[in-house]
Every structure is written in structure tokens, then in C-alpha cells.
Design an enzyme around this catalytic site. Sequence first.
Site, short mmCIF file in Angstrom:
data_model
loop_
_atom_site.label_atom_id
_atom_site.label_comp_id
_atom_site.label_asym_id
_atom_site.label_seq_id
_atom_site.Cartn_x
_atom_site.Cartn_y
_atom_site.Cartn_z
N THR A 110 -2.90 4.34 8.65
CA THR A 110 -4.03 5.14 9.18
C THR A 110 -5.40 4.62 8.77
O THR A 110 -6.41 5.07 9.31
CB THR A 110 -3.91 6.61 8.72
OG1 THR A 110 -4.00 6.66 7.29
CG2 THR A 110 -2.62 7.24 9.18
N SER B 123 -12.45 8.50 0.26
CA SER B 123 -12.01 9.12 -1.00
C SER B 123 -13.12 9.13 -2.06
O SER B 123 -12.87 9.43 -3.22
CB SER B 123 -10.78 8.38 -1.54
OG SER B 123 -10.94 6.98 -1.48
N GLU C 24 0.77 4.09 1.33
CA GLU C 24 1.03 4.70 2.64
C GLU C 24 2.11 3.92 3.39
O GLU C 24 2.99 4.51 4.03
CB GLU C 24 -0.25 4.76 3.47
CG GLU C 24 -0.03 5.47 4.80
CD GLU C 24 -1.23 5.43 5.73
OE1 GLU C 24 -1.02 5.35 6.95
OE2 GLU C 24 -2.37 5.48 5.22
N HIS D 73 0.86 -1.19 0.00
CA HIS D 73 0.00 0.00 0.00
C HIS D 73 0.89 1.24 0.00
O HIS D 73 1.90 1.29 0.70
CB HIS D 73 -0.92 0.01 1.23
CG HIS D 73 -1.96 1.08 1.19
ND1 HIS D 73 -1.68 2.39 1.53
CD2 HIS D 73 -3.26 1.06 0.82
CE1 HIS D 73 -2.78 3.12 1.39
NE2 HIS D 73 -3.75 2.34 0.96
#
Length: 320
Positions: A175, A278, A136, A134
Site C-alpha cells: 500500500t 507515520s 506489510e 517489509h
Amino acid sequence: MTSDAPTRPQLRLFLASPRGFCAGVDRAIQIVERAIEKFGAPVYVRHEIVHNRHVVDRLKALGAIFIEELDEAPDDRPVVFSAHGVPKSVPAEAKSRQMIYLDATCPLVSKVHVEAQKHFDNQREIVLIGHAGHPEVVGTMGQLPEGTVTLIEDIEDARTWQPKDASNVAFLTQTTLSVDDTADMVALLKQRFPTIAAPHKEDICYATTNRQDAVKMLAEASDLILVVGSRNSSNSVRLKEVGLKAGAKAAYLIDDASGLEWSWFEGVQTIGLTAGASAPEDLVQGVIDAISGHFDLTIEELVEARETVTFKLPRLLTTA
């Protein structure tokens, strides 16, 4: 005089609140829009600014060009780094090429980056709870020298991780994880390593937590849950999983109204609707409009929390 028009079946729709855009996503999209206004097209964006196909396509139409690596962008055009964050090597390369760059990393992701650096400075062994690959996770692990951070993806990883010094360890989390699944891993790490350094404040962001709590409310009230969001959106996928775990009989992740299957609605009297952080609100409205074309719909909002958080834009975009 009686009407021959068939009566549509009744359906009760519970709308989760909060849903859709969080402050970090809103800021990231604004950064791309403002950069195009200020510098003209094209503006290059490293990785999808947020994980939503509709958002990306709209920004492409305005003049954004999405790339995966910085070497795909010319030196003389601005580049924006996505909301997920980037390894330290990326802004370093942009500086060395004297590029104009704007960092749209969510401030709550940046907070995790700061924590990682502090643990490293204190010579702690660091584990990051997250999903391999991912963006992030790549960005957070890329804040520190390679091999410094160990990734833990599931409870088995948390059970088997062996640090060199069990008395000097720390953990961070992506997160956008499932709050409940992460809590199990954190509890196990704390049990194994009682002195493990934890984040001062939960790494899982407020928006992820609020949306997951709202989906749990939907699961109690609904026969079926629909989550509007893209399949590569971690927080959207987690919403579907959380809904099922909380007791929903069925839950589906859809990009937009075109993803609806009317067979899902057979025998359903109550439906829960939410959107990942999102996903734009107009997609939610499109789903409601499509459903109301087939059913006599009553809509009720289930409010878990009210969000008032906003994040400032980079100074480069707010000064003349």
C-alpha cells in the site's frame, strides 16, 4: 535610530497538505493507547506499531513493550499487532495461547489480505508488487501457504516472471509504494498478461497517493524539499524519491529538526516541507521553528487534497 541587528535572509516555505498521520496510523496508535488505559501496563506490541522512532518512544514511556515475535510476550498480557499486518500464523498462535490480542492492521492493508485470499480461492497465480522484508509484505504473503505468492520488486522482475498458466494470474501491491513506479510495473504485467486480475480499487492507499501528489506540487515550487519521517518508513522514503523525480534539485529525509544541515539552505529561496504518514505533526512544527530561528520565514500551505477518512477501533476497546 537604526538597529545594528543583522537582518535574517528571507525564505519562503511551502507546507504540503495533506502530510503526516493517515487514518490507519492514527487508529493504530489509538489502539495501543486505549489498550494501556484499559488493561494497564505493560501491553506488548508485535513489531513497531508504525515506523516512527518518536511515536514508538512515546508509547514505550506509556507502558508499551515492543517485540518482534509473539513468543517474547507472556500469555497473560495483551498484545497488539502492528498497522502493517501480520501473517495468519500470528493470530492463530495468540488464540492457541488464549491471549488477549488486538489487531491494529490498517483496514486498507486488510483489504489486500482479503483480495489475496479470493485470488487463492479462485486458484490464480498471484504476484505481489512490493519490497522484500517489509512487514506489510511479510504479512500479506503470510496470508496464504508458503510459495503461493511471488514477490515482484522492480520492472525487471515484472519482465521476467513466468507463471505456469498465463491466463489465470492476479496481482496485488503493497500500500505504500511509489504510485508512478508501480504504474510502470502494472502496465508491463497487463501488457504481458492481458487477462491478469487487478484489484477492484487501487491497492496503494489514498494517503500514500495524496502525499505523493502533494510532494509533486512542492517539487514544482521549491528549491529544496524536506520530508519528516524515519528511514524505515516506506512511505516516507518514497516521498523523498518522488520529490526528486518530480524535479526538486535536492530532497532530504529527516527524523526531526536535529537532522537539519544548514549547508542545504545555501542559495535556497524556496523550501517544501512534508511528512510521512507515520510522522507526528509536532515534528513538522519543530522543523518550522528551527528554520524560523535562522530565516525570516513566510509560510504558505499547498493543498492537494482534504482527507476526512476515519477508521473504527476494535470492539474490545469500545465496550465496557
